[in-house]
Structures are given as structure tokens and as C-alpha cells.
Write a protein that holds these residues in place. Structure first.
Motif, PDB file in Angstrom:
ATOM      1  N   LEU A  92      38.758  29.312  51.160  1.00 32.34           N
ATOM      2  CA  LEU A  92      40.119  29.493  50.613  1.00 32.34           C
ATOM      3  C   LEU A  92      41.162  29.475  51.734  1.00 32.34           C
ATOM      4  CD1 LEU A  92      39.463  32.240  47.894  1.00 32.34           C
ATOM      5  CD2 LEU A  92      39.602  29.746  47.602  1.00 32.34           C
ATOM      6  N   TYR A  93      40.802  30.021  52.883  1.00 29.84           N
ATOM      7  CA  TYR A  93      41.727  30.039  54.024  1.00 29.84           C
ATOM      8  C   TYR A  93      42.017  28.602  54.494  1.00 29.84           C
ATOM      9  CZ  TYR A  93      43.828  31.564  58.434  1.00 29.84           C
ATOM     10  OH  TYR A  93      44.701  31.781  59.468  1.00 29.84           O
ATOM     11  N   LEU A 128      42.066  37.493  53.620  1.00 27.41           N
ATOM     12  CA  LEU A 128      40.984  36.553  53.898  1.00 27.41           C
ATOM     13  C   LEU A 128      40.464  36.678  55.332  1.00 27.41           C
ATOM     14  CD1 LEU A 128      42.300  33.391  51.979  1.00 27.41           C
ATOM     15  CD2 LEU A 128      40.503  34.982  51.253  1.00 27.41           C
ATOM     16  N   TYR A 140      32.045  31.361  44.646  1.00 22.96           N
ATOM     17  CA  TYR A 140      32.253  32.599  43.873  1.00 22.96           C
ATOM     18  C   TYR A 140      31.497  32.541  42.543  1.00 22.96           C
ATOM     19  CZ  TYR A 140      34.416  35.647  40.439  1.00 22.96           C
ATOM     20  OH  TYR A 140      34.604  36.543  39.423  1.00 22.96           O
ATOM     21  N   LEU A 176      33.813  38.724  46.800  1.00 26.14           N
ATOM     22  CA  LEU A 176      34.280  37.848  47.881  1.00 26.14           C
ATOM     23  C   LEU A 176      33.406  38.078  49.116  1.00 26.14           C
ATOM     24  CD1 LEU A 176      38.188  38.076  47.739  1.00 26.14           C
ATOM     25  CD2 LEU A 176      36.771  36.090  47.270  1.00 26.14           C
ATOM     26  N   SER A 209      44.293  27.053  46.449  1.00 23.35           N
ATOM     27  CA  SER A 209      43.380  28.040  47.034  1.00 23.35           C
ATOM     28  C   SER A 209      43.933  29.457  46.890  1.00 23.35           C
ATOM     29  CB  SER A 209      43.133  27.704  48.504  1.00 23.35           C
ATOM     30  OG  SER A 209      42.532  26.441  48.599  1.00 23.35           O
ATOM     31  N   GLU A 210      45.253  29.621  47.074  1.00 28.78           N
ATOM     32  CA  GLU A 210      45.856  30.951  46.876  1.00 28.78           C
ATOM     33  C   GLU A 210      45.677  31.384  45.411  1.00 28.78           C
ATOM     34  OE1 GLU A 210      49.949  31.509  48.297  1.00 28.78           O
ATOM     35  OE2 GLU A 210      50.157  33.302  47.060  1.00 28.78           O
ATOM     36  N   TYR A 243      42.218  32.697  44.780  1.00 32.31           N
ATOM     37  CA  TYR A 243      42.101  34.101  45.229  1.00 32.31           C
ATOM     38  C   TYR A 243      42.642  35.032  44.141  1.00 32.31           C
ATOM     39  CZ  TYR A 243      42.635  38.338  48.006  1.00 32.31           C
ATOM     40  OH  TYR A 243      42.546  39.637  48.461  1.00 32.31           O
ATOM     41  N   THR A 252      47.661  37.198  51.156  1.00 30.95           N
ATOM     42  CA  THR A 252      46.342  36.644  50.821  1.00 30.95           C
ATOM     43  C   THR A 252      45.606  36.251  52.099  1.00 30.95           C
ATOM     44  OG1 THR A 252      47.184  35.831  48.728  1.00 30.95           O
ATOM     45  CG2 THR A 252      45.150  34.828  49.502  1.00 30.95           C
ATOM     46  N   ALA A 312      35.914  33.314  51.626  1.00 38.12           N
ATOM     47  CA  ALA A 312      37.201  33.550  52.302  1.00 38.12           C
ATOM     48  C   ALA A 312      37.564  32.371  53.200  1.00 38.12           C
ATOM     49  CB  ALA A 312      37.130  34.849  53.112  1.00 38.12           C
ATOM     50  N   LYS A 366      37.211  41.489  43.441  1.00 37.50           N
ATOM     51  CA  LYS A 366      37.220  41.093  44.853  1.00 37.50           C
ATOM     52  C   LYS A 366      35.943  41.540  45.585  1.00 37.50           C
ATOM     53  CE  LYS A 366      41.683  39.593  44.990  1.00 37.50           C
ATOM     54  NZ  LYS A 366      41.954  38.809  43.772  1.00 37.50           N
TER      55      LYS A 366
END
Ligand code: 5GP
Ligand code: MN
Length: 318
Positions: free
Chosen positions: A148-149, A175, A35, A140, A127-128, A131, A171, A145, A137
């Protein structure tokens, strides 16, 4: 927190996470890295982290990680994720040298070590939180995604643990809308085990010992055994969780030898024992139901010391 506002104008940004990085550490570090490279194209953005396990090679940019941090690198802004600075290894020196420091974490035992802190102990994962701090956003994309997932599924045991909140699932829903193959991601990074990993798991289960009338279980892998299987520490991930789901067990202890009279200890609880408190007592930390520490002594000394703290909590509850 809006992370963009915190780093805006910096010419160099360093990002790091804890030693022996787990899925949430790797996912949050890489998600933020991807990011910031987009949000701050003028800045030099670098990740300083121990080499992640091979299962994380599906994350974009993972080969760009600087795995040989000397501690000499100087950054305008340095961001510590998923830990306080004491667990960053060599990167702690970069943290200390940086003009501005930021700490984002969800460990209850971390009170925040940065100039700016975003510590949310109830959150499922760092990670959450990443986000959440990405306010814009629109930047993103599928690769951010995915990273982070991965972090969220690893720290929630694929949405199984009690740290999974409605916000976590919301979230995750956002994602997966980026369209990556989450089924494969879960299988390849979370469930799949190598033959060696399964062999050591089997051995650790076979040699486990129940105590405290079946409420606790402990198992250990020594250096000789690790060498025999040519196992790395990350090959032992998941053993403590399997021990914990033994019927009747409230608290599981797994440890592996790191040196003569030194062990890395993992603790898991069904909820009646706060293992973060137990780990913190011995210089470690973590969450209420999942925590760890490095302890010195013989296997028996360590089990005795841990048992005292666990038994004390169990007595208080009665
Ligand atoms: P694990 O048992 O999987 O290594 O770690 C469980 C949890 O406790 C993770 O959230 C991890 O970050 C934390 N943890 C493990 N070892 C330590 C430690 O030595 N110090 C601190 N502060 N946290 C730890
Ligand atoms: Mn985490």
C-alpha cells in the motif's frame, strides 16, 4: 465501506486493475490480495492483471498474479481497483460474469461500475482507499503495508503532488510503523532509472517543443525509437512529469506510438488546466492534474486537437 463485509462468505474472489498497471494499481491490488488471503482463508482469491514492471518484484505474492486472463474465469465476487471496468482488459469479462462486483477508485472520471462502489475522487490513491476499507487493522502486516505504501508514493510523487492530504500522511505514518525499509523502497521503485530509461528521457527532452508562448510543451517517442532502445511502455514513465516542471509550463503532453496512427497520450498540469476534462473529451480520463487517453491520428493532428481544448480552458480562465 468495510471490504470484509462485502466479500464475506464468497467462495471465490477475483481482483483486477487497469492495463499497463502503475504503482498505485499494483500496490492496491496486491495490498488487498494479501489482506483477503488472510481475512478469507476459505476463499479462492486470485489477482488477474497484466504483468507488473520488474521494480514491483519486491512485493510479496507478485509471482502469484495470473497474467494470462482468458476472461472465462468465474468468481462470486470481482473487485476492480484504480479504474472502471472498461480499462481492465480481458478481466472485464470476468467482472461482467461475477455474481457481485465491487469498484474502488479515486479517478474523478469514474462514476462507479460495480454493484457496490467506493469512489473518492479527492483521495491520493486507490492504495489509501484500500487502507480505509480494511476495518480490522489487526490483520495488517509488513507485506500488506509495503504494497500500500508503494501505491501511495507512486500516485503522490512521494508526497509531492497536491493530492497529498493530511489523511495520506497519517496513513503513510501508520504504514511505515510496520518497519519496512521505506528509503530503499522509494529509491528502487520510484527514483531509480535504468540506463535505457535515462537515454529515452534525454532524447524526449531534447526533442520537446514549447508552444502557446511557452505555456505548453510536447514530446513524442515513435515505435522505431522504442524498438531501437528496446523500451517497454513503462520505461517511459516519468518523462511527462519532467516535461511539466519546465519553467513557465502549465501543461505538458507526452505521447508514444502504440500503432500506426495511434498514440498513448499522457497529460500533466500545474493546476490551471483541468487535464481530466481534456482527456475525457478524447475518450480517456484521469485526475485534474494527471490524465491520459489513447488517440488516433498523426502526431500533428493529435497535438492540434489537444491544443484546442487546452487553449479553450486557458481563455476561460483569463
Ligand atoms: P499516465 O499519464 O501516467 O498514463 O496516467 C495519468 C492518469 O490518468 C492515471 O491516473 C491513469 O490511470 C489515468 N489514465 C491514463 N490513461 C487513461 C485512459 O486511457 N483512460 C482513463 N480513463 N484514464 C487514463
Ligand atoms: Mn491511482
Amino acid at each position: 465501506m468495510n471490504i470484509y463485509n462485502e466479500v464475506k462468505g464468497a467462495a471465490s474472489i477475483g481482483i483486477s486493475g487497469h492495463e499497463r498497471p502503475d504503482g498505485d494499481c499494483v500496490g492496491s491490488v496486491m495490498g488487498l490480495y494479501l489482506y483477503l488471503k488472510k481475512a478469507c482463508p476459505e476463499a479462492r482469491v486470485q489477482v488477474l492483471l497484466e504483468k507488473p514492471a520488474d521494480i514491483f518484484s519486491c512485493i510479496q505474492g507478485i509471482e502469484e498474479i495470473h497474467t494470462n486472463c482468458t476472461g472465462d474465469e468465474v468468481f462470486d465476487v470481482f473487485i476492480a481497483l484504480d479504474a472502471a471496468k472498461d480499462r481492465l482488459g480481458q478481466a472485464k469479462e470476468c467482472f461482467d460474469k461475477a455474481a457481485k462486483t465491487i469498484n474502488i477508485d479515486h479517478h474523478v472520471t469514474n462514476s462507479g461500475c460495480g454493484d457496490v462502489n467506493y469512489i473518492v475522487p479527492g483521495a491520493s490513491s486507490t492504495s489509501e482507499l484500500i487502507y480505509d476499507v480494511i476495518e480490522d487493522k489487526t490483520l495488517l502486516d509488513q507485506e500488506i503495508a509495503k504494497a500500500l505504501y508503494i501505491g501511495i508514493i507512486h500516485d503522490t510523487g512521494v508526497f509531492q503532488y497536491s493530492n497529498t492530504a493530511p489523511s495520506t500522511l497519517r496513513t503513510a505514518a501508520e504504514l511505515i510503523s510496520y518497519g519496512f525499509d521505506f528509503t530503499e523502497l522509494i529509491e528502487k521503485t520510484f527514483y531509480e532509472k535504468t540506463y535505457i530509461q535515462n537515454q529515452i528521457l534525454g532524447r524526449a527532452l531534447l526533442e520537446s517543443i514549447l508552444f502557446m508562448e511557452g505555456k505548453c510543451v510536447v514530446s513524442m517517442v515513435d515505435k522505431k525509437t522504442m524498438n531501437f532502445y528496446r523500451a517497454q511502455p513503462h520505461d517511459l514513465d516519468g518523462i511527462v512529469s519532467q516535461l511539466r516542471v519546465t519553467k513557465g509550463v502549465e501543461c505538458a503532453i507526452f505521447m508514444y506510438q502504440t500503432n500506426t496512427l495511434e498514440y498513448k497520450v499522457s497529460l500533466r498540469s500545474g493546476g490551471s488546466v483541468d487535464v481530466a476534462k481534456v482527456a475525457e473529451f478524447f475518450g480517456g480520463g484521469g485526475h485534474t492534474r494527471a490524465a491520459g487517453a489513447t488517440m488516433r491520428g498523426t502526431f500533428h493532428d493529435i497535438v492540434n486537437n489537444l491544443s484546442d481544448r487546452i487553449a479553450e480552458q486557458m481563455r476561460e480562465k483569463q
